[in-house]
Design an enzyme around this catalytic site. Structure first.
Site, PDB file in Angstrom:
ATOM      1  N   LYS A  22     -34.608  18.090  -0.082  1.00 57.51           N
ATOM      2  CA  LYS A  22     -33.857  17.323   0.939  1.00 57.51           C
ATOM      3  C   LYS A  22     -32.857  18.059   1.628  1.00 57.51           C
ATOM      4  O   LYS A  22     -32.893  18.305   2.921  1.00 57.51           O
ATOM      5  CB  LYS A  22     -32.935  16.398  -0.486  1.00 57.51           C
ATOM      6  CG  LYS A  22     -32.395  15.535   0.919  1.00 57.51           C
ATOM      7  CD  LYS A  22     -31.441  14.666   0.323  1.00 57.51           C
ATOM      8  CE  LYS A  22     -29.563  14.869  -1.037  1.00 57.51           C
ATOM      9  NZ  LYS A  22     -28.933  15.309   0.410  1.00 57.51           N
ATOM     10  N   ASN A  23     -31.434  19.257   0.979  1.00 59.18           N
ATOM     11  CA  ASN A  23     -30.387  19.937   1.489  1.00 59.18           C
ATOM     12  C   ASN A  23     -31.762  20.720   2.511  1.00 59.18           C
ATOM     13  O   ASN A  23     -30.295  21.838   3.160  1.00 59.18           O
ATOM     14  CB  ASN A  23     -29.291  20.167   1.092  1.00 59.18           C
ATOM     15  CG  ASN A  23     -28.947  18.561   0.180  1.00 59.18           C
ATOM     16  OD1 ASN A  23     -28.971  17.805   0.505  1.00 59.18           O
ATOM     17  ND2 ASN A  23     -28.135  19.106  -0.442  1.00 59.18           N
ATOM     18  N   CYS A 116     -17.298   8.662   2.396  1.00 61.93           N
ATOM     19  CA  CYS A 116     -18.581   8.397   1.312  1.00 61.93           C
ATOM     20  C   CYS A 116     -17.636   8.376  -0.293  1.00 61.93           C
ATOM     21  O   CYS A 116     -16.896   8.686  -0.064  1.00 61.93           O
ATOM     22  CB  CYS A 116     -19.756   9.116   1.804  1.00 61.93           C
ATOM     23  SG  CYS A 116     -19.338  11.159   0.944  1.00 61.93           S
ATOM     24  N   ARG A 121     -14.983  13.125   3.395  1.00 63.23           N
ATOM     25  CA  ARG A 121     -16.440  14.522   4.444  1.00 63.23           C
ATOM     26  C   ARG A 121     -15.744  14.409   5.619  1.00 63.23           C
ATOM     27  O   ARG A 121     -16.031  13.377   6.407  1.00 63.23           O
ATOM     28  CB  ARG A 121     -16.972  13.284   4.055  1.00 63.23           C
ATOM     29  CG  ARG A 121     -17.272  13.123   2.959  1.00 63.23           C
ATOM     30  CD  ARG A 121     -17.859  14.088   1.784  1.00 63.23           C
ATOM     31  NE  ARG A 121     -18.648  15.048   1.928  1.00 63.23           N
ATOM     32  CZ  ARG A 121     -20.263  14.593   1.963  1.00 63.23           C
ATOM     33  NH1 ARG A 121     -20.030  13.505   1.041  1.00 63.23           N
ATOM     34  NH2 ARG A 121     -21.723  15.244   1.762  1.00 63.23           N
ATOM     35  N   ASP A 305     -23.308  19.633  -6.764  1.00 60.08           N
ATOM     36  CA  ASP A 305     -24.736  19.080  -6.686  1.00 60.08           C
ATOM     37  C   ASP A 305     -25.300  18.545  -8.326  1.00 60.08           C
ATOM     38  O   ASP A 305     -26.087  17.670  -9.077  1.00 60.08           O
ATOM     39  CB  ASP A 305     -25.749  18.738  -5.663  1.00 60.08           C
ATOM     40  CG  ASP A 305     -25.265  18.770  -4.590  1.00 60.08           C
ATOM     41  OD1 ASP A 305     -25.972  19.311  -3.098  1.00 60.08           O
ATOM     42  OD2 ASP A 305     -24.003  18.225  -4.622  1.00 60.08           O
ATOM     43  N   ARG A 397     -32.320   7.974  -2.662  1.00 61.41           N
ATOM     44  CA  ARG A 397     -31.663   9.187  -1.334  1.00 61.41           C
ATOM     45  C   ARG A 397     -32.763  10.904  -1.317  1.00 61.41           C
ATOM     46  O   ARG A 397     -33.005  11.580  -0.417  1.00 61.41           O
ATOM     47  CB  ARG A 397     -30.782   8.899  -1.089  1.00 61.41           C
ATOM     48  CG  ARG A 397     -30.455   8.146  -0.391  1.00 61.41           C
ATOM     49  CD  ARG A 397     -28.603   7.917  -0.102  1.00 61.41           C
ATOM     50  NE  ARG A 397     -28.241   8.732   0.698  1.00 61.41           N
ATOM     51  CZ  ARG A 397     -27.869   9.967   0.521  1.00 61.41           C
ATOM     52  NH1 ARG A 397     -26.645   9.768  -0.190  1.00 61.41           N
ATOM     53  NH2 ARG A 397     -27.029  11.015   1.148  1.00 61.41           N
TER      54      ARG A 397
HETATM   55  C1  EPZ Z   1     -24.136  19.868   1.974  1.00 63.17           C
HETATM   56  O1  EPZ Z   1     -23.222  18.914   2.334  1.00 63.17           O
HETATM   57  C2  EPZ Z   1     -24.639  18.927   1.173  1.00 63.17           C
HETATM   58  N1  EPZ Z   1     -25.641  17.982   1.427  1.00 63.17           N
HETATM   59  C3  EPZ Z   1     -24.564  17.557  -0.291  1.00 63.17           C
HETATM   60  O2  EPZ Z   1     -24.964  17.955  -0.789  1.00 63.17           O
HETATM   61  C4  EPZ Z   1     -23.877  19.633  -0.685  1.00 63.17           C
HETATM   62  O3  EPZ Z   1     -22.709  19.031  -2.115  1.00 63.17           O
HETATM   63  C5  EPZ Z   1     -22.545  20.074  -0.285  1.00 63.17           C
HETATM   64  O4  EPZ Z   1     -23.436  20.890   1.139  1.00 63.17           O
HETATM   65  C6  EPZ Z   1     -21.485  21.692  -0.770  1.00 63.17           C
HETATM   66  O5  EPZ Z   1     -22.782  22.268  -1.147  1.00 63.17           O
HETATM   67  C7  EPZ Z   1     -26.534  18.658   2.437  1.00 63.17           C
HETATM   68  O6  EPZ Z   1     -26.801  19.755   2.899  1.00 63.17           O
HETATM   69  C8  EPZ Z   1     -26.944  17.570   3.348  1.00 63.17           C
HETATM   70  P1  EPZ Z   1     -19.286  21.059   2.356  1.00 63.17           P
HETATM   71  P2  EPZ Z   1     -21.610  19.308   3.341  1.00 63.17           P
HETATM   72  O7  EPZ Z   1     -19.906  20.766   4.365  1.00 63.17           O
HETATM   73  O8  EPZ Z   1     -22.519  19.801   4.117  1.00 63.17           O
HETATM   74  C9  EPZ Z   1     -14.997  19.409   3.148  1.00 63.17           C
HETATM   75  C10 EPZ Z   1     -25.972  16.331  -2.242  1.00 63.17           C
HETATM   76  O9  EPZ Z   1     -26.086  15.248  -3.773  1.00 63.17           O
HETATM   77  N2  EPZ Z   1     -14.657  20.004   4.913  1.00 63.17           N
HETATM   78  O10 EPZ Z   1     -20.402  21.790   2.087  1.00 63.17           O
HETATM   79  O11 EPZ Z   1     -21.348  17.917   3.746  1.00 63.17           O
HETATM   80  C11 EPZ Z   1     -15.183  18.519   2.600  1.00 63.17           C
HETATM   81  O12 EPZ Z   1     -15.054  17.906   1.884  1.00 63.17           O
HETATM   82  C12 EPZ Z   1     -25.384  16.338  -1.425  1.00 63.17           C
HETATM   83  O13 EPZ Z   1     -27.701  15.956  -2.112  1.00 63.17           O
HETATM   84  C13 EPZ Z   1     -13.749  20.300   4.985  1.00 63.17           C
HETATM   85  O14 EPZ Z   1     -13.080  19.890   5.225  1.00 63.17           O
HETATM   86  O15 EPZ Z   1     -21.077  19.449   2.096  1.00 63.17           O
HETATM   87  C14 EPZ Z   1     -16.058  19.430   0.365  1.00 63.17           C
HETATM   88  O16 EPZ Z   1     -15.097  19.155  -0.094  1.00 63.17           O
HETATM   89  C15 EPZ Z   1     -23.591  15.599  -1.396  1.00 63.17           C
HETATM   90  N3  EPZ Z   1     -13.679  19.959   6.880  1.00 63.17           N
HETATM   91  C16 EPZ Z   1     -16.516  21.109   0.729  1.00 63.17           C
HETATM   92  O17 EPZ Z   1     -15.516  21.403   2.604  1.00 63.17           O
HETATM   93  C17 EPZ Z   1     -15.673  20.040   7.150  1.00 63.17           C
HETATM   94  O18 EPZ Z   1     -15.118  20.464   8.041  1.00 63.17           O
HETATM   95  C18 EPZ Z   1     -17.710  21.536   1.326  1.00 63.17           C
HETATM   96  O19 EPZ Z   1     -18.294  20.830   2.490  1.00 63.17           O
HETATM   97  C19 EPZ Z   1     -16.235  20.139   6.241  1.00 63.17           C
HETATM   98  C20 EPZ Z   1     -16.285  19.969   4.991  1.00 63.17           C
END
Ligand code: EPZ
Length: 420
Positions: A22-23, A116, A121, A305, A397
């Protein structure tokens, strides 16, 4: 409302093909907007998040159709630089269209889904990266507008590791004028998949999988073909299911090399794990023992995850297991439901301590998020009696036909629809 009913107590056996990731599918589909051509994505998983992404592609002007397990996206026509709230709201990861549409159209207007189930996020890292590449960002009442007559290459130093921000920076840079260096990049296998697709489209990008990605901008991109890599989290979930229920299963079309920390935890729990090039065989006959502390980290660490399903797998493991969630601030929402099944879990902030219990009992529970819902199914397999999991739309999802997959492995599981 979708409800999954599982009667526990049966061991698992048999083989299961691992779905496409998915990711990886979501950013790849968004990236196709950058090409003036026809792209083909093979091994595309059948998920509601993919459907939501396809709806956005069609809204902005792409022609999308499927043949077998392949999805065809023709982005050669005019592309609209905006996505309406209703389409953005359906999933969190639509933020990836920020970089894709800005890069193709020179501007983009969209709303960002707020917090969310996992926490606030934020998107500050995404916006900072795009501004580094010359975008002007304005925010008015929940709508974000980014514009740049031509994005220019530059240095993007990500202050914190973010999968999505890394992906948005890559999409904004591949058609920018000049060269870009993205440092502090996420190293997930899905980032490597995105680089391979972009290279198939003619982009000049190297370094994905390391923390430094180098890009030389090109004027245009052609359509490309990509087979989506296996979903390491779906694979982890079914391995956790077998650890929980006992028995022996075989996962094919898997990517064990992307799952080393997960496989090590399963072995420390007392499972026998064998791997081949694209194969994982797991067997659990004796009692489970605590694997020791599990701390989630960006790749190549233990993935956040996989935390919920592996938590469910250790509920009856002898001893105490400490789990520390370092990525998201609110990723223990599945704990109350697991407690209602008899689990002994204490949480404080980002730390959970699970003490192994002798038995779990079936209960009526509700999934609050995708991986938390998967955790409830993993626990239900080891519980006495029937568990009814409401809110399965969260799980659909990210998992292709979970009821069918568990049934194929010998579980007693069936998905029903209930009036809200
Ligand atoms: C991706 O989300 C994945 N989703 C998530 O999978 C996964 O948990 C996550 O990466 C971490 O590996 C997809 O790829 C579609 P991040 P993403 O930006 O990109 C903070 C699932 O269950 N952050 O790596 O949204 C954020 O709040 C989903 O399949 C900021 O502070 O995650 C988090 O604490 C859930 N500012 C951390 O960084 C930003 O601008 C990591 O988030 C962006 C993120």
């Amino acid at each position: 409302m979708s409800v999954l009913k599982i009667t526990g107590g049966r061991t698992l056996s048999g083989s299961l093909r691992v779905q496409g990731a998915k990711n990886s599918a979501l950013p790849l589909l968004a990236a196709s907007v950058l090409t003036e051509g026809l792209s083909v994505f093979r091994n595309c998983p059948r998920l509601t998040d993919v459907t939501a992404t396809v709806d956005i592609l069609r809204h902005v002007g792409c022609r999308v159709y499927e043949e077998g397990d392949a999805l065809y996206v023709d982005a050669s026509g005019p592309i609209r630089p905006e996505v309406p709230d209703a389409l953005m709201r359906r999933m969190r990861s639509s933020v990836i269209f920020l970089g894709a549409l800005l890069s193709r159209c020179g501007e983009v207007t969209l709303s960002l889904p707020g917090g969310c189930e996992l926490g606030p996020r934020p998107v500050d890292l995404h916006l900072a990266a795009l501004q580094n590449l010359g975008a002007e960002v304005t925010q008015t009442s929940g709508r974000i507008r980014c514009a740049a007559s031509r994005l220019r290459g530059g240095n993007v130093a990500l202050k914190a590791v973010s999968v999505g921000a890394t992906e948005n920076a890559m999409l904004a840079a591949v058609r920018a004028s000049g060269s870009t260096v993205i440092s502090g990049a996420a190293r997930e296998p899905e980032i490597v998949d995105l680089q391979e697709y972009l290279r198939a489209c003619g982009a000049l990008v190297t370094g994905a999988g390391s923390s430094v990605i180098r890009i030389r901008g090109v004027e245009k991109l052609r359509g490309g073909e990509k087979r989506i890599l296996p979903d390491r989290i779906a694979a982890a979930t079914y391995l956790a299911a077998c650890a929980s229920a006992g028995g022996s299963i075989r996962l094919y079309d898997a990517s064990p090399r992307d799952m080393v920390p997960i496989l090590r935890v399963l072995e420390r729990m007392g499972c026998a794990v064998k791997t081949g090039e694209n194969l994982i065989v797991l067997e659990r006959q004796g009692p489970l023992v605590s694997p020791g502390p599990i701390i989630t980290r960006p790749h190549p660490g233990f993935p956040t995850d996989a935390q919920p399903p592996l938590m469910a797998a250790v509920l009856k493991a002898r001893g105490s297991t400490v789990m520390i969630e370092t990525i998201f601030e609110n990723r223990f929402r599945h704990v109350p439901a697991l407690r209602s099944m008899g689990a002994d879990i204490r949480t404080a902030g980002r730390t959970a301590v699970i003490r192994g219990v002798d038995s779990l009992r079936g209960a009526k529970v509700r999934a609050d998020d995708l991986r938390g819902g998967a955790a409830l199914a993993v626990a239900a397999l080891a519980a006495e009696g029937e568990t009814e999991i409401r809110g399965m739309e969260h799980v659909l999802r990210g998992y292709e036909d979970m009821a069918g997959a568990l049934t194929a492995l010998g579980a007693e599981a069936r998905l029903t629809e209930k009036a809200e």
